[in-house]
Design a protein around this motif. Sequence first.
Motif, short mmCIF file in Angstrom:
data_model
loop_
_atom_site.label_atom_id
_atom_site.label_comp_id
_atom_site.label_asym_id
_atom_site.label_seq_id
_atom_site.Cartn_x
_atom_site.Cartn_y
_atom_site.Cartn_z
N ARG A 184 59.94 86.72 56.35
CA ARG A 184 59.84 86.89 54.95
C ARG A 184 58.33 86.79 54.59
NH1 ARG A 184 63.95 89.19 54.82
NH2 ARG A 184 62.17 90.46 54.34
N LEU A 185 57.71 85.60 55.17
CA LEU A 185 56.20 85.38 54.81
C LEU A 185 55.29 86.54 55.57
CD1 LEU A 185 56.47 81.57 54.90
CD2 LEU A 185 56.24 82.97 53.02
N GLY A 186 55.80 87.25 56.50
CA GLY A 186 54.90 88.22 56.79
C GLY A 186 54.19 87.77 58.25
N TYR A 187 54.93 86.96 59.11
CA TYR A 187 54.38 86.26 60.29
C TYR A 187 54.97 87.23 61.55
CZ TYR A 187 52.38 81.98 58.54
OH TYR A 187 51.75 81.16 57.82
N THR A 188 55.59 88.17 61.20
CA THR A 188 55.99 89.25 62.07
C THR A 188 55.81 90.63 61.70
OG1 THR A 188 58.23 89.73 61.06
CG2 THR A 188 58.16 87.90 62.82
N TYR A 189 55.60 91.54 62.73
CA TYR A 189 55.61 93.19 62.22
C TYR A 189 56.87 93.65 63.11
CZ TYR A 189 54.14 98.02 62.88
OH TYR A 189 54.34 99.22 62.81
N SER A 190 57.72 94.32 62.45
CA SER A 190 59.01 94.86 62.91
C SER A 190 59.71 93.59 63.47
CB SER A 190 58.69 96.06 63.93
OG SER A 190 59.92 96.51 64.47
N ASN A 191 60.13 93.74 64.74
CA ASN A 191 60.86 92.54 65.50
C ASN A 191 59.81 91.90 66.44
OD1 ASN A 191 60.72 94.48 67.18
ND2 ASN A 191 62.95 94.30 67.96
N LEU A 192 58.66 92.14 66.23
CA LEU A 192 57.59 91.48 67.04
C LEU A 192 56.77 90.40 66.42
CD1 LEU A 192 56.13 94.72 68.38
CD2 LEU A 192 57.71 93.30 69.69
N MET A 193 56.32 89.35 67.00
CA MET A 193 55.64 88.30 66.83
C MET A 193 54.21 88.89 66.57
SD MET A 193 56.52 85.34 69.57
CE MET A 193 57.95 85.28 70.30
N ALA A 194 53.83 88.23 65.40
CA ALA A 194 52.43 88.81 64.68
C ALA A 194 51.41 87.70 64.74
CB ALA A 194 52.41 89.42 63.51
N GLY A 195 51.93 86.39 65.00
CA GLY A 195 50.75 85.37 64.62
C GLY A 195 50.56 84.49 65.75
N VAL A 196 50.98 84.95 67.06
CA VAL A 196 50.63 84.43 68.38
C VAL A 196 49.29 84.01 68.59
CG1 VAL A 196 51.47 84.29 70.98
CG2 VAL A 196 53.01 85.37 69.21
N THR A 197 49.08 82.66 69.00
CA THR A 197 47.58 82.66 69.35
C THR A 197 47.69 82.27 71.23
OG1 THR A 197 47.65 80.15 69.01
CG2 THR A 197 46.77 81.68 67.43
N ALA A 198 46.46 82.77 71.66
CA ALA A 198 46.58 82.55 73.15
C ALA A 198 46.16 81.20 73.75
CB ALA A 198 45.73 83.66 73.90
N ARG A 199 47.04 80.36 73.47
CA ARG A 199 47.00 78.88 74.22
C ARG A 199 47.21 78.76 75.75
NH1 ARG A 199 49.58 75.36 69.11
NH2 ARG A 199 48.49 76.78 67.59
N ASN A 200 47.54 79.77 76.26
CA ASN A 200 47.78 79.64 77.57
C ASN A 200 47.98 81.21 78.30
OD1 ASN A 200 50.67 80.40 77.32
ND2 ASN A 200 51.30 78.39 77.08
N ALA A 201 47.92 81.25 79.46
CA ALA A 201 47.95 82.72 80.12
C ALA A 201 49.41 83.26 79.71
CB ALA A 201 47.88 82.55 81.58
N LYS A 202 50.30 82.54 79.53
CA LYS A 202 51.74 83.29 79.37
C LYS A 202 51.56 83.69 77.82
CE LYS A 202 55.25 80.99 77.55
NZ LYS A 202 56.37 80.27 77.37
N LEU A 203 51.27 83.48 76.83
CA LEU A 203 51.12 83.52 75.53
C LEU A 203 49.84 84.81 75.47
CD1 LEU A 203 51.16 80.32 73.64
CD2 LEU A 203 52.93 82.27 74.03
N HIS A 204 48.82 84.92 76.07
CA HIS A 204 47.90 85.74 76.09
C HIS A 204 48.77 86.98 76.77
CE1 HIS A 204 44.62 88.44 77.58
NE2 HIS A 204 43.91 88.12 76.59
N GLY A 205 49.50 86.91 77.81
CA GLY A 205 50.20 88.03 78.48
C GLY A 205 51.11 88.70 77.39
N ARG A 206 51.86 87.63 76.63
CA ARG A 206 52.86 88.32 75.56
C ARG A 206 52.25 88.90 74.38
NH1 ARG A 206 56.15 83.36 73.13
NH2 ARG A 206 57.30 83.55 74.84
N MET A 207 50.83 88.47 74.09
CA MET A 207 49.94 89.08 72.90
C MET A 207 49.60 90.52 73.23
SD MET A 207 47.67 85.85 71.96
CE MET A 207 46.75 86.84 70.57
N VAL A 208 49.37 90.76 74.77
CA VAL A 208 48.92 91.88 75.13
C VAL A 208 50.17 92.91 75.03
CG1 VAL A 208 48.03 93.44 77.11
CG2 VAL A 208 46.97 91.27 76.32
N GLY A 209 51.35 92.29 75.42
CA GLY A 209 52.36 92.98 75.62
C GLY A 209 52.94 93.55 74.29
N ILE A 210 52.74 92.75 73.17
CA ILE A 210 53.04 92.97 71.89
C ILE A 210 52.36 94.29 71.48
CG2 ILE A 210 52.89 92.15 69.46
CD1 ILE A 210 53.76 89.35 70.69
N LEU A 211 51.29 94.02 71.66
CA LEU A 211 50.28 95.18 71.11
C LEU A 211 50.56 96.60 71.72
CD1 LEU A 211 46.76 93.34 71.17
CD2 LEU A 211 47.92 94.23 69.03
#
Length: 308
Positions: free
Chosen positions: A219-246
């Motif tokens: 509701r607050l806009g932290y997602t786009y569609s059913n994807l996370m839109a606010g993830v930050t790359a704090r480790n390699a897994k999260l960086h890979g997730r961000m690229v995958g989301i894009l």
Amino acid sequence: MIPARRPVPVQAPTEQRHPGSRDLDLLPTLDLLRLINDEDARVAPAVAAALPQLGAAVDLAVDAMRAGGSVHYFGAGTSGRIAAMDAAELPPTFGLSPDLVVAHHAGGAAALDAAVEDVEDDAESGAAEASVLTSGDVVIGLAASGRTPYVAGALGEARRIGAPTVLVSSNPAAEIAAVADVHVCVDTGPEVLAGSTRMKAGTAQKLVLNAFSTAVMVRLGYTYSNLMAGVTARNAKLHGRMVGILAEASGHDVDTCAGVLADSDGDLKLALVRLLGDVDAAAARSALDASGGVVRTALLHLDGSPHG
């Protein structure tokens, strides 16, 4: 002379003996597990019955956070640990500031790793921790029995301050519902092991908080569609997730997405708007600023039509 018998205190449903598990200690292992699993299967329907009240709690939190307030969980024992886990997972999942959803556990950090049973009886401690909040915050108490003094103290103080209050319990007749604006009651009934609320009642609380916090973030806009839109790359897994989301959202190849993300200083929302809107960083940033950081609204600012 035989002394008069004292009346037996009315037990919360979570403390009562389950009529179907009285031979629990006599069952073969597989039958024991089937019994537990059969009772676990009752939890999701019980949560479904409480969705209108949970929806009201979500709306309270969204309104408060849009106005600059924060959400505070209060719980003891299993309830407090579940609350702490939910709050801790929101910053890496959504890029949420850790001071916007805060978990308060009876007994503090020491009671997260080891059981400290007497702290849940300290209503004054709950009230003291809630006393620093404001009328713009939302307080959510978690108490399977609906009578935990620590939680009662927090809710009572929150009500005195003027903050909206929510109780999550498994007791339809919860005593402290009287100081809650919304009572999310998930009626899971007696536990297979009498009084062990880490079982069905704990599972219910986990489902409730998962749904609550996810719905608030959507509701607050932290997602786009059913994807996370606010993830930050704090480790390699999260960086890979961000690229995958894009890549999933835009249809561009992984290398292109990784390059735009790097050129956006790791800002996933900025990279999303750049790729989906086919604009440069300045235009994407301007659209995000105008939309309060909501990706879908930013795209509407760019061309007036919805995406995805």
